[in-house]
Design an enzyme around this catalytic site. Structure first.
Site, PDB file in Angstrom:
ATOM      1  N   TRP A 130       7.990   1.325  -3.892  1.00 25.38           N
ATOM      2  CA  TRP A 130       9.175   2.106  -3.657  1.00 25.38           C
ATOM      3  C   TRP A 130      10.613   1.269  -4.308  1.00 25.38           C
ATOM      4  CZ3 TRP A 130      12.264  -0.914  -1.098  1.00 25.38           C
ATOM      5  CH2 TRP A 130      11.799  -1.848   0.043  1.00 25.38           C
ATOM      6  N   LYS A 154      -0.645   6.125  -8.296  1.00 28.29           N
ATOM      7  CA  LYS A 154      -0.337   6.355  -6.708  1.00 28.29           C
ATOM      8  C   LYS A 154       1.003   5.572  -6.649  1.00 28.29           C
ATOM      9  CE  LYS A 154      -0.328   4.996  -2.567  1.00 28.29           C
ATOM     10  NZ  LYS A 154       0.606   5.886  -2.212  1.00 28.29           N
ATOM     11  N   HIS A 155       1.772   6.606  -6.307  1.00 24.70           N
ATOM     12  CA  HIS A 155       3.344   5.965  -5.927  1.00 24.70           C
ATOM     13  C   HIS A 155       3.531   5.800  -4.593  1.00 24.70           C
ATOM     14  CE1 HIS A 155       7.025   4.647  -7.206  1.00 24.70           C
ATOM     15  NE2 HIS A 155       7.229   5.166  -8.249  1.00 24.70           N
ATOM     16  N   GLY A 206       3.158  -4.499  -5.201  1.00 22.78           N
ATOM     17  CA  GLY A 206       3.531  -4.538  -3.607  1.00 22.78           C
ATOM     18  C   GLY A 206       3.213  -5.555  -2.916  1.00 22.78           C
ATOM     19  N   SER A 207       2.778  -5.511  -1.681  1.00 23.25           N
ATOM     20  CA  SER A 207       2.575  -6.629  -0.734  1.00 23.25           C
ATOM     21  C   SER A 207       1.208  -7.252  -0.945  1.00 23.25           C
ATOM     22  CB  SER A 207       2.631  -5.912   0.757  1.00 23.25           C
ATOM     23  OG  SER A 207       1.714  -5.251   0.802  1.00 23.25           O
ATOM     24  N   GLU A 228       1.048  -7.916  -8.834  1.00 24.66           N
ATOM     25  CA  GLU A 228       2.504  -8.222  -8.846  1.00 24.66           C
ATOM     26  C   GLU A 228       2.842  -8.228  -7.554  1.00 24.66           C
ATOM     27  OE1 GLU A 228       4.180  -9.151 -11.550  1.00 24.66           O
ATOM     28  OE2 GLU A 228       3.443  -8.432 -13.183  1.00 24.66           O
ATOM     29  N   CYS A 262      11.434  -8.136  -5.385  1.00 18.71           N
ATOM     30  CA  CYS A 262      10.543  -9.275  -5.451  1.00 18.71           C
ATOM     31  C   CYS A 262      11.041 -10.415  -5.965  1.00 18.71           C
ATOM     32  CB  CYS A 262       9.344  -8.873  -6.336  1.00 18.71           C
ATOM     33  SG  CYS A 262       9.557  -8.279  -7.733  1.00 18.71           S
ATOM     34  N   GLU A 359       8.442 -13.778   3.436  1.00 23.06           N
ATOM     35  CA  GLU A 359       9.413 -12.947   2.360  1.00 23.06           C
ATOM     36  C   GLU A 359      10.458 -12.364   3.238  1.00 23.06           C
ATOM     37  OE1 GLU A 359       7.864  -9.861   0.117  1.00 23.06           O
ATOM     38  OE2 GLU A 359       9.120 -10.293  -1.697  1.00 23.06           O
TER      39      GLU A 359
HETATM   40  P1  NAP Z   1       3.128  -2.149   0.125  1.00 25.36           P
HETATM   41  O1  NAP Z   1       3.310  -1.390   1.174  1.00 25.36           O
HETATM   42  O2  NAP Z   1       1.954  -2.961  -0.418  1.00 25.36           O
HETATM   43  O3  NAP Z   1       3.221  -0.806  -0.953  1.00 25.36           O
HETATM   44  C1  NAP Z   1       3.082  -0.717  -2.218  1.00 25.36           C
HETATM   45  C2  NAP Z   1       2.063   0.177  -2.734  1.00 25.36           C
HETATM   46  O4  NAP Z   1       0.768  -0.131  -2.198  1.00 25.36           O
HETATM   47  C3  NAP Z   1       2.449   1.629  -2.178  1.00 25.36           C
HETATM   48  O5  NAP Z   1       2.265   2.628  -3.142  1.00 25.36           O
HETATM   49  C4  NAP Z   1       1.536   1.636  -0.889  1.00 25.36           C
HETATM   50  O6  NAP Z   1       1.240   3.053  -0.593  1.00 25.36           O
HETATM   51  C5  NAP Z   1       0.212   1.130  -1.582  1.00 25.36           C
HETATM   52  N1  NAP Z   1      -0.636   0.551  -0.551  1.00 25.36           N
HETATM   53  C6  NAP Z   1      -0.312   0.198   0.884  1.00 25.36           C
HETATM   54  N2  NAP Z   1      -1.445  -0.243   1.158  1.00 25.36           N
HETATM   55  C7  NAP Z   1      -2.679  -0.236   0.290  1.00 25.36           C
HETATM   56  C8  NAP Z   1      -4.135  -0.487   0.216  1.00 25.36           C
HETATM   57  N3  NAP Z   1      -4.621  -0.698   1.388  1.00 25.36           N
HETATM   58  N4  NAP Z   1      -4.602  -0.353  -0.901  1.00 25.36           N
HETATM   59  C9  NAP Z   1      -3.780   0.257  -2.100  1.00 25.36           C
HETATM   60  N5  NAP Z   1      -2.663   0.526  -1.881  1.00 25.36           N
HETATM   61  C10 NAP Z   1      -1.998   0.315  -0.923  1.00 25.36           C
HETATM   62  O7  NAP Z   1       4.480  -2.680  -0.354  1.00 25.36           O
HETATM   63  P2  NAP Z   1       5.969  -2.568   0.156  1.00 25.36           P
HETATM   64  O8  NAP Z   1       5.932  -3.782   1.172  1.00 25.36           O
HETATM   65  O9  NAP Z   1       6.395  -1.334   0.421  1.00 25.36           O
HETATM   66  O10 NAP Z   1       6.745  -3.263  -1.081  1.00 25.36           O
HETATM   67  C11 NAP Z   1       7.134  -4.374  -1.111  1.00 25.36           C
HETATM   68  C12 NAP Z   1       6.487  -5.591  -1.676  1.00 25.36           C
HETATM   69  O11 NAP Z   1       6.178  -5.502  -3.046  1.00 25.36           O
HETATM   70  C13 NAP Z   1       7.389  -6.733  -1.355  1.00 25.36           C
HETATM   71  O12 NAP Z   1       6.438  -7.826  -1.147  1.00 25.36           O
HETATM   72  C14 NAP Z   1       7.682  -7.146  -2.930  1.00 25.36           C
HETATM   73  O13 NAP Z   1       7.993  -8.366  -3.175  1.00 25.36           O
HETATM   74  C15 NAP Z   1       6.551  -6.552  -3.713  1.00 25.36           C
HETATM   75  N6  NAP Z   1       6.826  -6.593  -5.182  1.00 25.36           N
HETATM   76  C16 NAP Z   1       6.508  -7.192  -6.042  1.00 25.36           C
HETATM   77  C17 NAP Z   1       6.876  -6.947  -7.517  1.00 25.36           C
HETATM   78  C18 NAP Z   1       6.390  -7.836  -8.328  1.00 25.36           C
HETATM   79  O14 NAP Z   1       6.476  -7.466  -9.710  1.00 25.36           O
HETATM   80  N7  NAP Z   1       5.902  -8.878  -8.221  1.00 25.36           N
HETATM   81  C19 NAP Z   1       7.868  -5.951  -7.698  1.00 25.36           C
HETATM   82  C20 NAP Z   1       8.425  -5.025  -6.601  1.00 25.36           C
HETATM   83  C21 NAP Z   1       8.084  -5.287  -5.375  1.00 25.36           C
HETATM   84  P3  NAP Z   1       1.953   3.821   0.632  1.00 25.36           P
HETATM   85  O15 NAP Z   1       3.409   3.748   0.383  1.00 25.36           O
HETATM   86  O16 NAP Z   1       1.235   4.892   0.746  1.00 25.36           O
HETATM   87  O17 NAP Z   1       1.624   2.811   1.805  1.00 25.36           O
END
Ligand code: NAP
Length: 460
Positions: A130, A154-155, A206-207, A228, A262, A359
């Site tokens: 997001w 899948k957003h 994501g995470s 990423e 990130c 983080e």
């Molecule tokens: P997140 O919970 O991992 O969510 C990211 C995406 O993954 C969402 O679409 C989420 O869906 C999905 N997701 C969650 N659990 C999943 C699973 N078990 N299997 C597959 N997909 C799954 O991440 P966040 O905490 O919201 O986002 C922030 C993180 O992203 C931070 O750690 C940030 O540093 C990282 N990030 C990295 C970069 C890069 O380029 N390296 C860029 C931006 C952000 P739902 O929303 O439906 O849970």
């Protein structure tokens, strides 16, 4: 998992969405399969025209799209406008350069001819976060659609309107059905879907938890993944740096997107002799930020993306303080409705504290003093993450020497880690693997096929 727009400025539910049932996901998959059969045969100019159209529509609808980002995840409105511009630039970049990047690579065998031809591989699944709801999608979709792949996206569940409107933009731009499909499903369902044989590659931003979940499924099913993930970027300031300039960049590097990048500067590592001056100037600039509604262009500090994000961050700060960290500024939630966290600076951080190793995804800066370059490098590398980092110095060669010893995917000298379409983006260690953007970003989900032509006169 509920899929909802919740305005983080007041935590009110704006709109709720129903998850796609399995039959709808299956129909999307069948449509994507059919689309790939035709799309892979199109010429590059047709794909480039589609990407240019997407870019044009994004720019035309910039105000509406920027307001949507701000409503759903709380980014300051002007930064949301910047995100739309950057996303459009990425679509244009791959439209302009994709054919050149993907052209045949002629090899030089001892006899006959040999070349590498780049072919698409099929349907890809992209899972997006997001924090940059348009830019992250652009990084994944633009190069892959240019290759001739088709994408299911899948957003994140808290930006459903952004997810839906991107698919609509592709349709308006003339994309045949199945080239770009938005899936309104939960994260765990995306991981299950990654096992489907018809999906040929997966990319997740994501995470660490989500990344390892989907990469495990991809690995088990012998398909490629790009990850990423998070970061804990060091922002190193040497004693010969222009301190005022470094402080100004520190504020932008930490506070851009309310600290939810990130590649945000998260750990400020400053040489002892200038540490007091840096800290007092940094604090003076942060303390002045005007808190408010992110839709108001006067606002300088908006809410975090959700109530949970703010509560989690406040908990990380509290756990660090309980373990001995000192609060120089802020340290708590702001006393107002919405997902607000005070701008915070923490010092006296030690291994084992949350703020040392985790983080911190928000407006919280971790501040460290070091004696010399070696200590700065050791501290910068004492992290499970390896995404970006920066070094501030007037001695560029010294900066490059330090950059060389930092174990991350990107290091910037005299600038916080940043992104433009031409620069590769990605990390090492727990920050993931693979690259997006630049010529490297179009190289991940492509079959680099060797075609070898023997001379008819070649002996057996
Ligand atoms: P997140 O919970 O991992 O969510 C990211 C995406 O993954 C969402 O679409 C989420 O869906 C999905 N997701 C969650 N659990 C999943 C699973 N078990 N299997 C597959 N997909 C799954 O991440 P966040 O905490 O919201 O986002 C922030 C993180 O992203 C931070 O750690 C940030 O540093 C990282 N990030 C990295 C970069 C890069 O380029 N390296 C860029 C931006 C952000 P739902 O929303 O439906 O849970």
């Amino acid at each position: 998992m509920s899929i909802q727009t919740i305005n983080p400025n007041n935590n009110q539910v704006v709109k709720s969405f129903t998850e796609m049932p399995p039959e709808a996901v299956e129909a999307a998959m069948i449509q994507a399969e059919k689309a790939f059969v035709l799309w892979r045969k199109t010429v590059y100019s047709k794909r480039a025209n589609l990407l240019h159209m997407v870019a044009m529509i994004m720019r035309e609808r910039k105000e509406e799209l920027a307001a949507m980002i701000t409503l759903e995840m709380g980014k300051l409105l002007d930064q949301s406008r910047g995100e739309i511009d950057l996303s459009a630039d990425i679509f244009d970049y791959y439209a302009l350069n994709g054919e050149n990047f993907l052209g045949d690579k002629i090899l030089d065998p001892k006899q006959g001819e040999a070349l590498i031809r780049h072919s698409p591989i099929g349907i890809l699944l992209g899972v997006e976060p997001w924090n940059f709801p348009f830019y992250q999608v652009a990084r994944f979709a633009a190069p892959n659609i240019m290759i001739g792949n088709v994408v299911l996206v899948k957003h994140a569940s808290n930006v459903p309107q952004c997810g839906i409107v991107i698919e609509e933009i592709f349709k308006t731009a003339g994309a045949p059905n199945g080239i770009y499909t938005n899936l309104l499903i939960s994260g765990p369902r995306a991981s299950v879907l990654a096992a489907d044989d018809r999906i040929k590659g997966v990319s997740l931003t994501g995470s660490e938890a989500a990344g390892s979940s989907i990469a495990a499924v991809a690995g088990k099913n012998l398909k490629k993944s790009v990850l990423e993930l998070g970061g804990n970027d060091a922002f190193i300031v040497l004693e010969d740096a222009d301190i005022d300039q470094a402080v100004s960049w520190a504020v932008i590097g930490r506070m851009n997107n309310t600290g939810q990048c990130c590649v945000a500067a998260k750990r400020f590592i400053v040489i002892d002799s200038i540490a007091d001056e840096f800290l007092s100037k940094f604090k003076a600039m942060l303390i002045d930020l005007k808190v408010g509604d992110p839709m108001d262009v006067e606002t300088e500090l908006g809410p975090l993306s959700s109530e949970k994000a703010a509560a989690d961050l406040a908990d990380q700060v509290q756990r660090s303080v309980d373990a001995g960290a000192k609060v120089v500024l802020g340290g708590k939630r702001l006393d107002r409705p919405g997902a607000f966290m005070a701008v915070t600076i923490l010092t006296d951080l030690k291994p084992g504290m949350a703020a040392y190793s985790e983080e911190l995804f928000g407006p919280v800066a971790s501040f460290y003093r070091v004696k010399n370059d070696e200590e700065a490098i050791m501290l910068a590398n004492d992290s499970s993450f390896g995404l970006g980092g920066s070094v501030f110095t007037k001695d560029i060669e010294r900066g490059k020497r330090i950059a060389d010893q930092i174990d991350t995917g990107m290091v910037f000298i005299n600038h916080p880690t940043w992104t433009t379409p031409e620069l590769p983006f990605g990390g090492t260690k727990h920050s993931g693997y693979g690259r997006e953007l630049s010529s490297l970003g179009i190289d991940e989900f492509v079959n680099k096929k060797l075609i070898r032509v023997s001379a008819l006169t070649d002996a057996f």
